[in-house]
Design a protein around this motif. Structure first.
Motif, PDB file in Angstrom:
ATOM      1  N   LYS A   1      -6.660   1.752  -6.356  1.00  0.00           N
ATOM      2  CA  LYS A   1      -7.902   1.803  -5.575  1.00  0.00           C
ATOM      3  C   LYS A   1      -7.600   2.240  -4.144  1.00  0.00           C
ATOM      4  CE  LYS A   1     -10.152  -0.411  -8.897  1.00  0.00           C
ATOM      5  NZ  LYS A   1     -10.548   0.350 -10.005  1.00  0.00           N
ATOM      6  N   ASN A   2      -8.568   2.919  -3.537  1.00  0.00           N
ATOM      7  CA  ASN A   2      -8.457   3.321  -2.134  1.00  0.00           C
ATOM      8  C   ASN A   2      -8.967   2.197  -1.238  1.00  0.00           C
ATOM      9  OD1 ASN A   2      -7.444   5.976  -2.430  1.00  0.00           O
ATOM     10  ND2 ASN A   2      -9.465   6.612  -3.150  1.00  0.00           N
ATOM     11  N   TRP A   3      -8.272   1.973  -0.135  1.00  0.00           N
ATOM     12  CA  TRP A   3      -8.618   0.892   0.797  1.00  0.00           C
ATOM     13  C   TRP A   3      -8.597   1.397   2.230  1.00  0.00           C
ATOM     14  CZ3 TRP A   3      -9.478  -4.195  -0.824  1.00  0.00           C
ATOM     15  CH2 TRP A   3      -9.180  -4.460  -2.156  1.00  0.00           C
ATOM     16  N   TRP A   4      -9.428   0.785   3.074  1.00  0.00           N
ATOM     17  CA  TRP A   4      -9.331   0.887   4.527  1.00  0.00           C
ATOM     18  C   TRP A   4      -8.710  -0.422   4.981  1.00  0.00           C
ATOM     19  CZ3 TRP A   4     -10.318   5.131   7.349  1.00  0.00           C
ATOM     20  CH2 TRP A   4     -11.126   6.117   6.795  1.00  0.00           C
ATOM     21  N   ILE A   5      -7.685  -0.345   5.807  1.00  0.00           N
ATOM     22  CA  ILE A   5      -6.975  -1.543   6.267  1.00  0.00           C
ATOM     23  C   ILE A   5      -7.019  -1.571   7.787  1.00  0.00           C
ATOM     24  CG2 ILE A   5      -4.788  -2.797   6.219  1.00  0.00           C
ATOM     25  CD1 ILE A   5      -5.081  -0.016   3.813  1.00  0.00           C
ATOM     26  N   GLU A   6      -7.448  -2.703   8.340  1.00  0.00           N
ATOM     27  CA  GLU A   6      -7.493  -2.878   9.795  1.00  0.00           C
ATOM     28  C   GLU A   6      -6.351  -3.784  10.233  1.00  0.00           C
ATOM     29  OE1 GLU A   6     -11.337  -4.344  10.900  1.00  0.00           O
ATOM     30  OE2 GLU A   6     -12.310  -2.435  10.457  1.00  0.00           O
ATOM     31  N   VAL A   7      -5.627  -3.347  11.253  1.00  0.00           N
ATOM     32  CA  VAL A   7      -4.481  -4.082  11.781  1.00  0.00           C
ATOM     33  C   VAL A   7      -4.720  -4.343  13.263  1.00  0.00           C
ATOM     34  CG1 VAL A   7      -1.994  -4.030  12.180  1.00  0.00           C
ATOM     35  CG2 VAL A   7      -2.942  -3.005  10.112  1.00  0.00           C
ATOM     36  N   ARG A   8      -4.542  -5.594  13.686  1.00  0.00           N
ATOM     37  CA  ARG A   8      -4.710  -5.941  15.095  1.00  0.00           C
ATOM     38  C   ARG A   8      -3.492  -5.457  15.875  1.00  0.00           C
ATOM     39  NH1 ARG A   8      -6.516 -11.741  15.555  1.00  0.00           N
ATOM     40  NH2 ARG A   8      -4.417 -12.151  14.823  1.00  0.00           N
ATOM     41  N   ARG A   9      -3.733  -4.661  16.892  1.00  0.00           N
ATOM     42  CA  ARG A   9      -2.661  -4.074  17.681  1.00  0.00           C
ATOM     43  C   ARG A   9      -1.820  -5.137  18.388  1.00  0.00           C
ATOM     44  NH1 ARG A   9      -3.841  -1.040  23.107  1.00  0.00           N
ATOM     45  NH2 ARG A   9      -3.870  -3.189  23.716  1.00  0.00           N
TER      46      ARG A   9
ATOM     47  N   TYR B   1       0.849  -1.196   0.000  1.00  0.00           N
ATOM     48  CA  TYR B   1       0.000   0.000   0.000  1.00  0.00           C
ATOM     49  C   TYR B   1       0.882   1.242   0.000  1.00  0.00           C
ATOM     50  CZ  TYR B   1      -3.801  -3.161   1.163  1.00  0.00           C
ATOM     51  OH  TYR B   1      -4.709  -4.177   1.137  1.00  0.00           O
ATOM     52  N   ILE B   2       0.426   2.290  -0.693  1.00  0.00           N
ATOM     53  CA  ILE B   2       1.159   3.548  -0.712  1.00  0.00           C
ATOM     54  C   ILE B   2       0.252   4.644  -0.158  1.00  0.00           C
ATOM     55  CG2 ILE B   2       2.675   2.889  -2.617  1.00  0.00           C
ATOM     56  CD1 ILE B   2       0.910   4.551  -4.483  1.00  0.00           C
ATOM     57  N   ASN B   3       0.853   5.779   0.135  1.00  0.00           N
ATOM     58  CA  ASN B   3       0.130   6.911   0.729  1.00  0.00           C
ATOM     59  C   ASN B   3      -0.678   6.467   1.958  1.00  0.00           C
ATOM     60  OD1 ASN B   3       1.120   8.492  -1.335  1.00  0.00           O
ATOM     61  ND2 ASN B   3      -0.718   8.304  -2.578  1.00  0.00           N
ATOM     62  N   VAL B   4      -0.075   5.666   2.790  1.00  0.00           N
ATOM     63  CA  VAL B   4      -0.754   5.120   3.970  1.00  0.00           C
ATOM     64  C   VAL B   4      -0.886   6.218   5.023  1.00  0.00           C
ATOM     65  CG1 VAL B   4      -0.624   3.409   5.811  1.00  0.00           C
ATOM     66  CG2 VAL B   4       0.114   2.818   3.498  1.00  0.00           C
ATOM     67  N   ARG B   5      -2.109   6.353   5.549  1.00  0.00           N
ATOM     68  CA  ARG B   5      -2.389   7.323   6.607  1.00  0.00           C
ATOM     69  C   ARG B   5      -3.122   6.625   7.742  1.00  0.00           C
ATOM     70  NH1 ARG B   5      -5.234  12.424   4.427  1.00  0.00           N
ATOM     71  NH2 ARG B   5      -4.331  13.311   6.299  1.00  0.00           N
TER      72      ARG B   5
ATOM     73  N   TYR C   1      -6.150   2.137   8.954  1.00  0.00           N
ATOM     74  CA  TYR C   1      -5.342   2.944   8.054  1.00  0.00           C
ATOM     75  C   TYR C   1      -6.058   3.059   6.718  1.00  0.00           C
ATOM     76  CZ  TYR C   1      -1.772   1.712  11.447  1.00  0.00           C
ATOM     77  OH  TYR C   1      -1.077   1.540  12.609  1.00  0.00           O
ATOM     78  N   SER C   2      -5.733   4.110   5.970  1.00  0.00           N
ATOM     79  CA  SER C   2      -6.188   4.193   4.590  1.00  0.00           C
ATOM     80  C   SER C   2      -4.949   4.151   3.716  1.00  0.00           C
ATOM     81  CB  SER C   2      -6.976   5.481   4.346  1.00  0.00           C
ATOM     82  OG  SER C   2      -6.148   6.605   4.530  1.00  0.00           O
ATOM     83  N   GLY C   3      -5.113   3.588   2.518  1.00  0.00           N
ATOM     84  CA  GLY C   3      -3.978   3.492   1.606  1.00  0.00           C
ATOM     85  C   GLY C   3      -4.435   3.221   0.192  1.00  0.00           C
ATOM     86  N   LEU C   4      -3.520   3.337  -0.719  1.00  0.00           N
ATOM     87  CA  LEU C   4      -3.786   3.150  -2.135  1.00  0.00           C
ATOM     88  C   LEU C   4      -3.033   1.910  -2.614  1.00  0.00           C
ATOM     89  CD1 LEU C   4      -5.140   4.682  -4.539  1.00  0.00           C
ATOM     90  CD2 LEU C   4      -2.907   5.710  -4.955  1.00  0.00           C
ATOM     91  N   ARG C   5      -3.748   1.034  -3.341  1.00  0.00           N
ATOM     92  CA  ARG C   5      -3.121  -0.165  -3.899  1.00  0.00           C
ATOM     93  C   ARG C   5      -3.843  -0.517  -5.187  1.00  0.00           C
ATOM     94  NH1 ARG C   5      -2.403  -6.023  -0.934  1.00  0.00           N
ATOM     95  NH2 ARG C   5      -0.898  -6.832  -2.409  1.00  0.00           N
TER      96      ARG C   5
END
Length: 93
Positions: A74-82, A52-56, A67-71
């Motif tokens: 396309k724009n994506w919402w990505i969930e990461v387990r802490r 993913y690029i432009n990750v925020r 996080y949001s990112g581009l891949r």
């Protein structure tokens, strides 16, 4: 005379081994099972590492970081387990 030399050699080796073991022991995490997990920045780097690029960071509170990112354009919402940094969900937006 030979026995004294060998004894001295073994003692020197043991002292060296003991020092190396002591240094390694200082880096041991004693809070096994009670970790806070990854940081928000680490989660961002994990997402970037998956292409993913432009990750925020959008939400870095609670058990799930978002996080949001581009891949692939396309724009994506990505969930990461802490707890362990595993990506648990991706949603196109």
């Amino acid at each position: 005379m030979r026995t004294g030399f060998l004894t001295g050699l073994i003692a020197a080796g043991m002292m060296t081994l003991g020092a190396a073991t002591a240094d390694a022991a200082t880096n041991v995490d004693i809070n096994i099972g009670k970790t806070k997990g990854i940081s928000c920045g680490t989660g961002k780097r994990i997402v970037q590492g998956k292409g993913y690029i432009n990750v925020r960071a959008r939400d870095c509170y609670g058990e799930i970081y978002v996080y949001s990112g581009l891949r692939y354009g396309k724009n994506w919402w990505i969930e990461v387990r802490r707890r362990d940094g595993k990506i648990i969900d991706r949603v196109r937006r």
